[in-house]
Design a protein around this motif. Structure first.
Motif, PDB file in Angstrom:
ATOM      1  N   TRP A  40      30.247  62.243  39.347  1.00 49.51           N
ATOM      2  CA  TRP A  40      30.089  63.004  38.108  1.00 49.51           C
ATOM      3  C   TRP A  40      31.367  63.245  37.313  1.00 49.51           C
ATOM      4  CZ3 TRP A  40      25.657  63.550  35.853  1.00 49.51           C
ATOM      5  CH2 TRP A  40      24.495  63.432  36.622  1.00 49.51           C
ATOM      6  N   LEU A  41      32.478  63.496  37.966  1.00 46.88           N
ATOM      7  CA  LEU A  41      33.660  63.938  37.225  1.00 46.88           C
ATOM      8  C   LEU A  41      34.230  62.889  36.259  1.00 46.88           C
ATOM      9  CD1 LEU A  41      35.545  66.147  39.855  1.00 46.88           C
ATOM     10  CD2 LEU A  41      33.980  66.833  38.021  1.00 46.88           C
ATOM     11  N   PRO A  42      34.305  61.618  36.634  1.00 45.06           N
ATOM     12  CA  PRO A  42      34.822  60.644  35.662  1.00 45.06           C
ATOM     13  C   PRO A  42      33.987  60.599  34.382  1.00 45.06           C
ATOM     14  CG  PRO A  42      34.868  59.702  37.859  1.00 45.06           C
ATOM     15  CD  PRO A  42      34.099  60.986  37.956  1.00 45.06           C
ATOM     16  N   GLY A  43      32.671  60.666  34.516  1.00 45.94           N
ATOM     17  CA  GLY A  43      31.796  60.633  33.349  1.00 45.94           C
ATOM     18  C   GLY A  43      31.879  61.898  32.511  1.00 45.94           C
ATOM     19  N   LEU A  44      32.016  63.048  33.181  1.00 42.59           N
ATOM     20  CA  LEU A  44      32.179  64.298  32.438  1.00 42.59           C
ATOM     21  C   LEU A  44      33.505  64.297  31.695  1.00 42.59           C
ATOM     22  CD1 LEU A  44      30.865  67.028  34.932  1.00 42.59           C
ATOM     23  CD2 LEU A  44      29.613  65.801  33.142  1.00 42.59           C
ATOM     24  N   ALA A  45      34.530  63.690  32.313  1.00 44.44           N
ATOM     25  CA  ALA A  45      35.858  63.667  31.705  1.00 44.44           C
ATOM     26  C   ALA A  45      35.930  62.747  30.496  1.00 44.44           C
ATOM     27  CB  ALA A  45      36.904  63.254  32.744  1.00 44.44           C
ATOM     28  N   LEU A  52      32.189  72.440  19.573  1.00 47.17           N
ATOM     29  CA  LEU A  52      31.271  71.680  20.427  1.00 47.17           C
ATOM     30  C   LEU A  52      30.785  72.598  21.547  1.00 47.17           C
ATOM     31  CD1 LEU A  52      33.264  68.314  20.670  1.00 47.17           C
ATOM     32  CD2 LEU A  52      31.163  68.729  19.359  1.00 47.17           C
ATOM     33  N   LEU A  53      29.557  73.090  21.399  1.00 42.83           N
ATOM     34  CA  LEU A  53      29.007  74.037  22.372  1.00 42.83           C
ATOM     35  C   LEU A  53      28.982  73.461  23.780  1.00 42.83           C
ATOM     36  CD1 LEU A  53      27.483  76.693  23.057  1.00 42.83           C
ATOM     37  CD2 LEU A  53      25.365  75.484  22.478  1.00 42.83           C
ATOM     38  N   MET A  54      28.708  72.164  23.902  1.00 47.54           N
ATOM     39  CA  MET A  54      28.577  71.580  25.238  1.00 47.54           C
ATOM     40  C   MET A  54      29.902  71.506  25.987  1.00 47.54           C
ATOM     41  SD  MET A  54      25.409  71.417  25.564  1.00 47.54           S
ATOM     42  CE  MET A  54      25.269  70.585  27.160  1.00 47.54           C
ATOM     43  N   LEU A  55      31.019  71.773  25.305  1.00 47.64           N
ATOM     44  CA  LEU A  55      32.293  71.902  26.026  1.00 47.64           C
ATOM     45  C   LEU A  55      32.230  73.061  27.015  1.00 47.64           C
ATOM     46  CD1 LEU A  55      35.222  71.393  23.467  1.00 47.64           C
ATOM     47  CD2 LEU A  55      34.732  70.040  25.495  1.00 47.64           C
ATOM     48  N   ILE A  56      31.500  74.110  26.636  1.00 41.02           N
ATOM     49  CA  ILE A  56      31.352  75.261  27.528  1.00 41.02           C
ATOM     50  C   ILE A  56      30.566  74.861  28.771  1.00 41.02           C
ATOM     51  CG2 ILE A  56      30.437  77.611  27.762  1.00 41.02           C
ATOM     52  CD1 ILE A  56      30.710  77.935  24.746  1.00 41.02           C
ATOM     53  N   VAL A  57      29.521  74.085  28.544  1.00 39.61           N
ATOM     54  CA  VAL A  57      28.549  73.818  29.604  1.00 39.61           C
ATOM     55  C   VAL A  57      28.990  72.684  30.530  1.00 39.61           C
ATOM     56  CG1 VAL A  57      26.153  73.228  30.098  1.00 39.61           C
ATOM     57  CG2 VAL A  57      26.703  74.614  28.085  1.00 39.61           C
ATOM     58  N   SER A  58      29.312  71.535  29.931  1.00 37.37           N
ATOM     59  CA  SER A  58      29.507  70.342  30.748  1.00 37.37           C
ATOM     60  C   SER A  58      30.843  70.332  31.501  1.00 37.37           C
ATOM     61  CB  SER A  58      29.347  69.092  29.876  1.00 37.37           C
ATOM     62  OG  SER A  58      29.181  67.942  30.666  1.00 37.37           O
ATOM     63  N   GLY A  85      31.661  70.925  35.373  1.00 40.20           N
ATOM     64  CA  GLY A  85      32.826  70.184  35.859  1.00 40.20           C
ATOM     65  C   GLY A  85      33.688  71.009  36.797  1.00 40.20           C
ATOM     66  N   THR A  86      33.871  72.281  36.447  1.00 38.95           N
ATOM     67  CA  THR A  86      34.682  73.165  37.288  1.00 38.95           C
ATOM     68  C   THR A  86      34.046  73.368  38.660  1.00 38.95           C
ATOM     69  OG1 THR A  86      35.634  74.354  35.410  1.00 38.95           O
ATOM     70  CG2 THR A  86      35.581  75.511  37.509  1.00 38.95           C
ATOM     71  N   VAL A  87      32.748  73.636  38.685  1.00 37.31           N
ATOM     72  CA  VAL A  87      32.054  73.885  39.953  1.00 37.31           C
ATOM     73  C   VAL A  87      32.112  72.649  40.848  1.00 37.31           C
ATOM     74  CG1 VAL A  87      29.786  74.302  40.987  1.00 37.31           C
ATOM     75  CG2 VAL A  87      30.548  75.690  39.056  1.00 37.31           C
ATOM     76  N   ILE A  88      31.845  71.485  40.266  1.00 38.87           N
ATOM     77  CA  ILE A  88      31.857  70.258  41.071  1.00 38.87           C
ATOM     78  C   ILE A  88      33.276  69.940  41.544  1.00 38.87           C
ATOM     79  CG2 ILE A  88      31.475  67.761  40.989  1.00 38.87           C
ATOM     80  CD1 ILE A  88      29.095  68.337  39.128  1.00 38.87           C
ATOM     81  N   ALA A 135      36.818  62.943  20.613  1.00 38.18           N
ATOM     82  CA  ALA A 135      37.468  63.948  21.462  1.00 38.18           C
ATOM     83  C   ALA A 135      37.608  63.427  22.889  1.00 38.18           C
ATOM     84  CB  ALA A 135      36.676  65.252  21.432  1.00 38.18           C
ATOM     85  N   ALA A 136      36.608  62.676  23.350  1.00 35.30           N
ATOM     86  CA  ALA A 136      36.659  62.103  24.694  1.00 35.30           C
ATOM     87  C   ALA A 136      37.775  61.070  24.800  1.00 35.30           C
ATOM     88  CB  ALA A 136      35.315  61.469  25.035  1.00 35.30           C
ATOM     89  N   LYS A 137      37.859  60.174  23.809  1.00 39.20           N
ATOM     90  CA  LYS A 137      38.880  59.122  23.837  1.00 39.20           C
ATOM     91  C   LYS A 137      40.290  59.707  23.835  1.00 39.20           C
ATOM     92  CE  LYS A 137      35.993  55.673  21.550  1.00 39.20           C
ATOM     93  NZ  LYS A 137      35.673  55.017  20.260  1.00 39.20           N
ATOM     94  N   LEU A 138      40.456  60.840  23.164  1.00 38.01           N
ATOM     95  CA  LEU A 138      41.761  61.486  23.096  1.00 38.01           C
ATOM     96  C   LEU A 138      42.061  62.337  24.330  1.00 38.01           C
ATOM     97  CD1 LEU A 138      41.648  62.508  19.335  1.00 38.01           C
ATOM     98  CD2 LEU A 138      43.141  60.781  20.363  1.00 38.01           C
ATOM     99  N   GLY A 139      41.092  62.417  25.246  1.00 41.42           N
ATOM    100  CA  GLY A 139      41.301  63.130  26.499  1.00 41.42           C
ATOM    101  C   GLY A 139      41.030  64.616  26.444  1.00 41.42           C
ATOM    102  N   TYR A 140      40.395  65.093  25.372  1.00 41.72           N
ATOM    103  CA  TYR A 140      40.205  66.535  25.207  1.00 41.72           C
ATOM    104  C   TYR A 140      39.016  67.073  25.999  1.00 41.72           C
ATOM    105  CZ  TYR A 140      43.382  65.826  21.256  1.00 41.72           C
ATOM    106  OH  TYR A 140      44.455  65.484  20.468  1.00 41.72           O
ATOM    107  N   LEU A 141      37.976  66.265  26.199  1.00 41.10           N
ATOM    108  CA  LEU A 141      36.771  66.773  26.867  1.00 41.10           C
ATOM    109  C   LEU A 141      37.029  67.103  28.333  1.00 41.10           C
ATOM    110  CD1 LEU A 141      33.860  64.532  25.508  1.00 41.10           C
ATOM    111  CD2 LEU A 141      34.838  66.617  24.532  1.00 41.10           C
ATOM    112  N   GLY A 142      37.865  66.309  28.964  1.00 42.96           N
ATOM    113  CA  GLY A 142      38.118  66.505  30.397  1.00 42.96           C
ATOM    114  C   GLY A 142      39.493  67.034  30.690  1.00 42.96           C
ATOM    115  N   VAL A 143      40.079  67.733  29.730  1.00 43.32           N
ATOM    116  CA  VAL A 143      41.461  68.186  29.898  1.00 43.32           C
ATOM    117  C   VAL A 143      41.619  69.128  31.088  1.00 43.32           C
ATOM    118  CG1 VAL A 143      41.279  70.196  28.358  1.00 43.32           C
ATOM    119  CG2 VAL A 143      43.456  69.022  28.563  1.00 43.32           C
ATOM    120  N   ASN A 144      40.521  69.770  31.499  1.00 39.28           N
ATOM    121  CA  ASN A 144      40.573  70.719  32.622  1.00 39.28           C
ATOM    122  C   ASN A 144      40.241  70.082  33.963  1.00 39.28           C
ATOM    123  OD1 ASN A 144      37.794  70.444  31.650  1.00 39.28           O
ATOM    124  ND2 ASN A 144      37.272  72.014  33.163  1.00 39.28           N
ATOM    125  N   LEU A 145      39.846  68.827  33.973  1.00 40.29           N
ATOM    126  CA  LEU A 145      39.387  68.190  35.213  1.00 40.29           C
ATOM    127  C   LEU A 145      40.534  67.443  35.898  1.00 40.29           C
ATOM    128  CD1 LEU A 145      35.916  66.933  33.932  1.00 40.29           C
ATOM    129  CD2 LEU A 145      36.430  68.995  35.261  1.00 40.29           C
TER     130      LEU A 145
END
Length: 386
Positions: free
Chosen positions: A110-115, A84-90, A95-98, A46-56
């Protein structure tokens, strides 16, 4: 664009994530739970496809979208049986707050790694004695020279064992009034004095729950996120996406359960026709479908308002979306299990474990009663009982 109508881009995202989720599915989640490991393969893909950080933000490696897009990702993974529960958290909360309030250094750190999924953050707000009343949070931070000393205890914190840091909600003393005000701190999990233990949950999931304790742990000045005097604003900037994403989690889970029930009702023949021909079976499933569609519309509205920068309106809609999705999820899962009868309780069909999981959507991150309080006071203008 109306929040009730999805763009072609959003439809394409939904289809692509659905395809990814269906390559893994419920069997994958059941296997990793049995083996007591984490969904690393799905998370990485999901990360490689860009889905984890789609909001960043794109400048930090994200997709440049918003909670609207991230909620689609989570909903479709849930519908495929592998949320993936951690999508809510991370990415959604931390990510949004930072991204909104962090310093340039915090964003770069932090943001590049979260993304890209290489770093993970947990979020710590709930306390043993505070419960739903965030004003009773006792975790406090005090200055010691240029550093901060943080003392407190948190419970039901997801994914701490996998996290690089926890975004902790604490309180600092206002020098002018002496009152305590909320603040957010980035606390690396390897900070000396930071301790956690796993809470034994009846709910079996890859993402474990933890209790955190820290007694005067030392944090550098730049651990504070944003403005010390704007902590409440920053906190709700993270809690609104959390409610939207919890709604997406619940809707995805419910769609998965409903899909299994509909498939079973089409094929299962007891007398001369499939059981789905009987209104006692068909109507409750149709009702669940309607409730889920209504919950999704409110979730889309909430995400649209949040991404448009209307925090006040997004707060009301996010609470309503979370309420509607939680109620619809519990009823859909219950009806799905009931439709399958004894088969609904077998491991083969993968529905029985959702009974417990569905209840979580009514309880966390804020209970249905507290949402009703919010609507009573904030929307209807009724007096408070507390």
């Amino acid at each position: 664009m109306s929040p009730a109508l999805e763009s072609e881009e959003h439809k394409a995202l939904r289809a692509a994530v659905s395809a990814l989720g269906n390559r893994y599915g419920r069997d994958y989640i059941a296997t990793i739970n049995k083996e007591n490991r984490h969904p690393d393969e799905l998370w990485s893909e999901a990360a490689k496809l860009g889905y984890l950080g789609v909001n960043l933000p794109e400048v930090y490696g994200g997709g440049g979208g918003g909670i609207t897009e991230l909620s689609i990702v989570l909903e479709e993974l849930g519908t495929a049986g592998c949320p993936l529960l951690m999508l809510i958290v991370s990415p959604a909360i931390c990510g949004t707050v930072i991204a909104r309030f962090g310093t340039d250094a915090q964003k770069q750190s932090w943001l590049p790694g979260l993304a890209d999924g290489s770093r993970l953050m947990a979020f710590g707000i709930t306390e043993p004695d505070a419960g739903s009343n965030s004003h009773r949070i006792t975790t406090t931070a005090r200055r010691d020279g240029v550093d901060w000393l943080l003392t407190g205890r948190k419970v039901f914190i997801s994914g701490v064992d996998r996290a690089d840091a926890v975004l902790i909600v604490g309180r600092t003393e206002d020098a002018r009034t002496g009152t305590l005000k909320p603040c957010l701190f980035i606390v690396p999990t390897d900070t000396p004095g930071f301790a956690y233990r796993q809470i034994d949950m009846e709910l079996r999931a890859a993402e474990k729950q933890f209790e955190l304790t820290f007694d005067d742990i030392r944090l550098p000045a730049d651990a504070l996120v944003g403005d010390e005097n704007a902590g409440l604003l920053q906190l709700f900037a993270g809690l609104n996406p959390e409610r939207v994403m919890t709604a997406a989690f619940a809707i995805g889970m419910a769609r998965y359960a409903l899909g299994k029930a509909v498939e079973y009702a089409r094929d299962r023949t007891v007398w001369r026709q499939p059981i789905g021909a009987h209104q006692a079976i068909a109507h409750p499933l149709a009702q669940s479908h309607i409730e889920l569609e209504l919950a999704r519309l409110m979730m889309q509205k909430a995400a649209h308002l949040y991404d448009a920068g209307d925090d006040a309106a997004a707060g009301e809609a996010a609470n309503m979306a979370k309420y509607a999705a939680g109620e619809a999820c519990v009823r859909a899962v219950d009806q799905a299990v009931h439709t399958l009868g004894g088969n609904g309780l077998t491991a083969e069909f993968g529905l029985a474990s959702l009974i417990t999981a569905a209840r979580v959507s009514r309880i966390a991150p804020v209970s249905r009663e507290m949402i009703l309080n919010y609507v009573s006071h904030q929307t209807l203008g009724l007096p408070k009982s507390y």
